[in-house]
Design a protein around this motif. Structure first.
Motif, mmCIF file in Angstrom:
data_model
loop_
_atom_site.group_PDB
_atom_site.id
_atom_site.type_symbol
_atom_site.label_atom_id
_atom_site.label_comp_id
_atom_site.label_asym_id
_atom_site.label_seq_id
_atom_site.Cartn_x
_atom_site.Cartn_y
_atom_site.Cartn_z
ATOM 1 N N GLU A 192 0.840 -1.201 0.000
ATOM 2 C CA GLU A 192 0.000 0.000 0.000
ATOM 3 C C GLU A 192 0.879 1.257 0.000
ATOM 4 O O GLU A 192 0.627 2.208 -0.740
ATOM 5 N N PHE A 193 1.923 1.227 0.812
ATOM 6 C CA PHE A 193 2.862 2.351 0.856
ATOM 7 C C PHE A 193 3.530 2.545 -0.505
ATOM 8 O O PHE A 193 3.611 3.659 -1.022
ATOM 9 N N GLY A 194 4.011 1.451 -1.082
ATOM 10 C CA GLY A 194 4.692 1.513 -2.372
ATOM 11 C C GLY A 194 3.799 2.015 -3.485
ATOM 12 O O GLY A 194 4.209 2.828 -4.320
ATOM 13 N N ALA A 195 2.559 1.551 -3.505
ATOM 14 C CA ALA A 195 1.612 1.973 -4.548
ATOM 15 C C ALA A 195 1.319 3.468 -4.436
ATOM 16 O O ALA A 195 1.275 4.182 -5.445
ATOM 17 N N GLU A 196 1.136 3.937 -3.227
ATOM 18 C CA GLU A 196 0.855 5.366 -3.010
ATOM 19 C C GLU A 196 2.072 6.207 -3.400
ATOM 20 O O GLU A 196 1.937 7.244 -4.057
ATOM 21 N N ALA A 197 3.256 5.756 -3.011
ATOM 22 C CA ALA A 197 4.486 6.478 -3.349
ATOM 23 C C ALA A 197 4.663 6.542 -4.863
ATOM 24 O O ALA A 197 4.974 7.596 -5.418
ATOM 25 N N ARG A 198 4.454 5.417 -5.547
ATOM 26 C CA ARG A 198 4.604 5.378 -7.003
ATOM 27 C C ARG A 198 3.589 6.297 -7.687
ATOM 28 O O ARG A 198 3.906 6.949 -8.682
ATOM 29 N N LYS A 199 2.377 6.353 -7.152
ATOM 30 C CA LYS A 199 1.353 7.221 -7.732
ATOM 31 C C LYS A 199 1.794 8.686 -7.655
ATOM 32 O O LYS A 199 1.721 9.423 -8.634
ATOM 33 N N ILE A 200 2.281 9.081 -6.491
ATOM 34 C CA ILE A 200 2.750 10.460 -6.297
ATOM 35 C C ILE A 200 3.958 10.725 -7.194
ATOM 36 O O ILE A 200 4.058 11.787 -7.817
ATOM 37 N N ALA A 253 8.351 9.299 2.599
ATOM 38 C CA ALA A 253 7.053 9.964 2.810
ATOM 39 C C ALA A 253 7.228 11.475 2.899
ATOM 40 O O ALA A 253 6.448 12.230 2.310
ATOM 41 N N LYS A 254 8.255 11.914 3.602
ATOM 42 C CA LYS A 254 8.506 13.352 3.730
ATOM 43 C C LYS A 254 8.867 13.955 2.378
ATOM 44 O O LYS A 254 8.361 15.005 2.000
ATOM 45 N N MET A 255 9.742 13.277 1.644
ATOM 46 C CA MET A 255 10.167 13.759 0.332
ATOM 47 C C MET A 255 8.992 13.913 -0.619
ATOM 48 O O MET A 255 8.908 14.874 -1.381
ATOM 49 N N LEU A 256 8.060 12.947 -0.565
ATOM 50 C CA LEU A 256 6.924 12.945 -1.493
ATOM 51 C C LEU A 256 5.717 13.708 -0.953
ATOM 52 O O LEU A 256 4.715 13.834 -1.643
ATOM 53 N N GLY A 257 5.815 14.188 0.288
ATOM 54 C CA GLY A 257 4.699 14.922 0.874
ATOM 55 C C GLY A 257 3.497 14.040 1.151
ATOM 56 O O GLY A 257 2.361 14.493 1.090
ATOM 57 N N MET A 258 3.775 12.784 1.474
ATOM 58 C CA MET A 258 2.684 11.853 1.778
ATOM 59 C C MET A 258 2.097 12.200 3.138
ATOM 60 O O MET A 258 2.775 12.751 3.998
ATOM 61 N N GLU A 259 0.847 11.869 3.315
ATOM 62 C CA GLU A 259 0.183 12.098 4.595
ATOM 63 C C GLU A 259 0.942 11.376 5.697
ATOM 64 O O GLU A 259 1.547 10.343 5.464
ATOM 65 N N SER A 260 0.905 11.933 6.884
ATOM 66 C CA SER A 260 1.548 11.262 8.020
ATOM 67 C C SER A 260 0.902 9.904 8.213
ATOM 68 O O SER A 260 -0.305 9.794 8.346
ATOM 69 N N GLU A 261 1.735 8.900 8.175
ATOM 70 C CA GLU A 261 1.243 7.534 8.319
ATOM 71 C C GLU A 261 2.078 6.834 9.380
ATOM 72 O O GLU A 261 3.219 7.191 9.614
#
Length: 65
Positions: A6-14, A54-62
């Motif tokens: 799930e983390f990888g898919a979200e990161a790849r999408k961003i 996550a920080k680099m990509l600006g992902m929501e805090s998880e």
């Protein structure tokens, strides 16, 4: 087809949306491209790297396990 966590898919999408390459992520956090790929696929835990990605990509805090 590559199966990402799930983390990888979200990161790849961003990354796709922002035209960020896996090599850019790897250089930013100081690991190899294959290491980043393994984190996205769940082959490596990436305990220290996930928060950096996550920080680099600006992902929501998880909460990362």
């Amino acid at each position: 087809m590559t199966h990402y966590t799930e983390f990888g898919a979200e990161a790849r999408k961003i990354m796709f949306q922002r035209n960020i390459k896996m090599i850019d992520v790897a250089k930013e956090i100081g690991v190899s491209v294959s290491y980043v790929s393994d984190i996205f696929k769940g082959a490596r835990s990436g305990e220290k790297q996930k928060p950096l990605i996550a920080k680099m990509l600006g992902m929501e805090s998880e909460v990362f396990k």
